[in-house]
Design a protein around this motif. Structure first.
Motif, mmCIF file in Angstrom:
data_model
loop_
_atom_site.group_PDB
_atom_site.id
_atom_site.type_symbol
_atom_site.label_atom_id
_atom_site.label_comp_id
_atom_site.label_asym_id
_atom_site.label_seq_id
_atom_site.Cartn_x
_atom_site.Cartn_y
_atom_site.Cartn_z
ATOM 1 N N ARG A 29 -78.841 -28.919 38.217
ATOM 2 C CA ARG A 29 -79.988 -28.275 37.568
ATOM 3 C C ARG A 29 -79.672 -26.855 37.101
ATOM 4 O O ARG A 29 -80.383 -26.307 36.272
ATOM 5 N N THR A 31 -80.013 -23.793 38.496
ATOM 6 C CA THR A 31 -81.174 -22.907 38.678
ATOM 7 C C THR A 31 -80.814 -21.432 38.583
ATOM 8 O O THR A 31 -81.659 -20.615 38.198
ATOM 9 N N ARG A 32 -79.584 -21.064 38.910
ATOM 10 C CA ARG A 32 -79.198 -19.646 38.848
ATOM 11 C C ARG A 32 -79.081 -19.138 37.412
ATOM 12 O O ARG A 32 -78.963 -17.944 37.178
ATOM 13 N N GLY A 34 -81.412 -19.319 35.279
ATOM 14 C CA GLY A 34 -82.728 -18.899 34.818
ATOM 15 C C GLY A 34 -83.556 -20.068 34.326
ATOM 16 O O GLY A 34 -83.146 -21.234 34.394
ATOM 17 N N GLU A 35 -84.747 -19.747 33.833
ATOM 18 C CA GLU A 35 -85.675 -20.788 33.396
ATOM 19 C C GLU A 35 -85.226 -21.433 32.086
ATOM 20 O O GLU A 35 -84.503 -20.836 31.303
ATOM 21 N N GLY A 36 -85.713 -22.648 31.862
ATOM 22 C CA GLY A 36 -85.394 -23.352 30.622
ATOM 23 C C GLY A 36 -84.724 -24.677 30.909
ATOM 24 O O GLY A 36 -84.803 -25.230 32.014
ATOM 25 N N LYS A 39 -78.792 -25.868 32.452
ATOM 26 C CA LYS A 39 -77.890 -24.967 31.716
ATOM 27 C C LYS A 39 -76.890 -25.692 30.827
ATOM 28 O O LYS A 39 -76.502 -25.182 29.766
ATOM 29 N N ARG A 42 -78.195 -25.955 27.287
ATOM 30 C CA ARG A 42 -78.547 -24.760 26.521
ATOM 31 C C ARG A 42 -77.413 -24.426 25.556
ATOM 32 O O ARG A 42 -76.255 -24.765 25.794
ATOM 33 N N THR A 226 -74.821 -17.687 35.488
ATOM 34 C CA THR A 226 -75.963 -16.785 35.387
ATOM 35 C C THR A 226 -76.299 -16.507 33.921
ATOM 36 O O THR A 226 -75.489 -16.800 33.026
#
Length: 404
Positions: A29, A31-32, A34-36, A39, A42, A226
């Motif tokens: 997932r 999670t580090r 950030g939101e959206g 990763k 993205r 990150t």
């Protein structure tokens, strides 16, 4: 296939269908980060992170099968991000990284490659030299090989924000992926592993009693973890793509009877419409030509001739998306685009931000890299007589130096 793969381990050569395979773990997932979106889906410089990674692996060892392990909820994201790539069908991962790797190994068990290279989906800068060193070590008899870089920073043990001691960095290395193993040995180690808490496959092999070796890694083979890593990665790609080009486009369409116009992807009510073979979006047509000009790749008429009836009434975002994909296919990034609309009416100002947002969406770039402007000709010429609308566009793209 590279020369390094022509020599396989004698005891497995007759059993294996393929010399080596990549297993890419992409079920997390992130999670580090950030939101959206997760990763791996993205974008960095216009491409999904996972696509950058898979393309890098394909370059590093051409022709090697790639098995990706994904989260079951991400299949639509995966299909979109990897469209056109030659991959094995993805398999669903588990709750932990270890479970996901096991799922990938099981999917490859029928092919039984000599070697398996397990890689993080979030490491897009893997290079051929590192992969070659891993394969060579395996061919020399290694049972587990990890790329690693020597720790050079001073290390501190910290508790509650307070330094407790300095850690001796002598002999310390930071390990990376891909991590390489004989396929059968890693399968056996995972089957025998107790618990599900191993964070990398080198640790699984250590637990199985294997002698784990390291080869030279690269500092730029870093993992995107990150939000700052995304910035670092984009800057790296932009610096590598130093062949900066600017293209220009121009288009004109006359008015005819109607009740709206399409401009820069936005439908605007108006007392007349623009006449054209497609939807006559003069702004997107000019911008399409600008992108193609930057690539020295013809113009909109070259790729979408008005003599071809299949383009009649076509929405112009199809043309712009085509030009965008031509840039991305050459490893390029769209750095900035600008459109200047020339007309008396309709008034463009109230729609500028919507136009910028739509272009940014179509090109998959930030809105702050899109400019839309408008001007009149002070009642002069055909635009001044409100006979039609003209548009000028510019596009700045970055291409890899090797594309020069």
């Amino acid at each position: 296939m590279p020369e390094v793969l022509t020599k396989s381990q004698p005891q497995r050569a007759e059993k294996s269908l393929i010399p080596a395979a990549f297993l890419v773990v992409a079920a997390g997932r992130g999670t580090r980060a950030g939101e959206g979106l997760p990763k791996q889906y993205r974008t960095i410089a216009g491409k999904p992170l996972i696509r950058l990674t898979l393309e890098a692996l394909a370059r590093a060892l051409p022709g090697t099968p790639i098995q990706v392990v994904i989260n079951a909820d991400d299949r639509a994201f995966f299909d979109t991000a990897t469209a056109g790539l030659e991959l094995l069908p993805p398999v669903n991962g588990g709750e932990t990284r270890q479970a996901s790797v096991r799922a990938g190994l099981e999917a490859l068990s029928a092919a039984a490659p000599n070697y398996i290279l397990v890689h993080d989906a979030a490491r897009p800068f893997i290079d051929a030299g590192t992969v070659s060193r891993l394969i060579t070590a395996l061919e020399d008899g290694a049972k587990a090989v990890l790329p690693a870089t020597k720790v050079t920073d001073t290390l501190k043990a910290v508790e509650d924000g307070v330094i407790k001691r300095t850690v001796d960095r002598d002999g310390l290395y930071a390990v990376q992926t891909p991590q390489a193993f004989p396929f059968a040995d890693l399968m056996a180690a995972h089957a025998a592993a107790e618990g599900d808490g191993y964070t990398d496959d080198g640790a699984v092999m250590e637990a199985a009693g294997a002698h784990v070796q390291v080869v030279e890694g690269r500092e730029d083979n870093f993992k995107i973890t990150t939000p700052g890593d995304f910035i670092k990665a984009e800057q790296k790609i932009m610096m590598a793509n130093a062949d900066v080009r600017t293209g220009m486009g121009y288009d004109v369409h006359r008015f005819e009877d109607g009740d709206h116009v399409w401009l820069c992807g936005i439908k605007i009510p108006h007392g007349r419409t623009l006449k054209g073979h497609s939807d006559a979006d003069v702004g997107l047509h000019a911008l399409t030509d600008a992108l193609l000009a930057a690539l020295c790749d013809g113009d909109i008429g070259t790729h979408f001739p008005p003599s071809d009836e299949k383009w009649r009434g076509c929405e112009s975002h199809v043309f712009l998306s085509f030009a965008r994909d031509r840039v991305l296919a050459r490893g390029g990034q769209i750095a900035h685009v600008g459109v200047l609309l020339i007309c008396e009416k309709p008034k463009i100002g109230p729609h500028m931000d919507a136009m910028r947002a739509r272009i940014a969406e179509l090109l998959d770039i930030p809105m702050n890299r899109v400019s839309v402007q408008a001007t009149t000709t002070e009642k002069l010429g055909f635009t001044g007589r409100e006979e039609g609308i003209a548009a000028q566009a510019t596009a700045t793209v970055r291409l890899p130096l090797e594309d020069m």
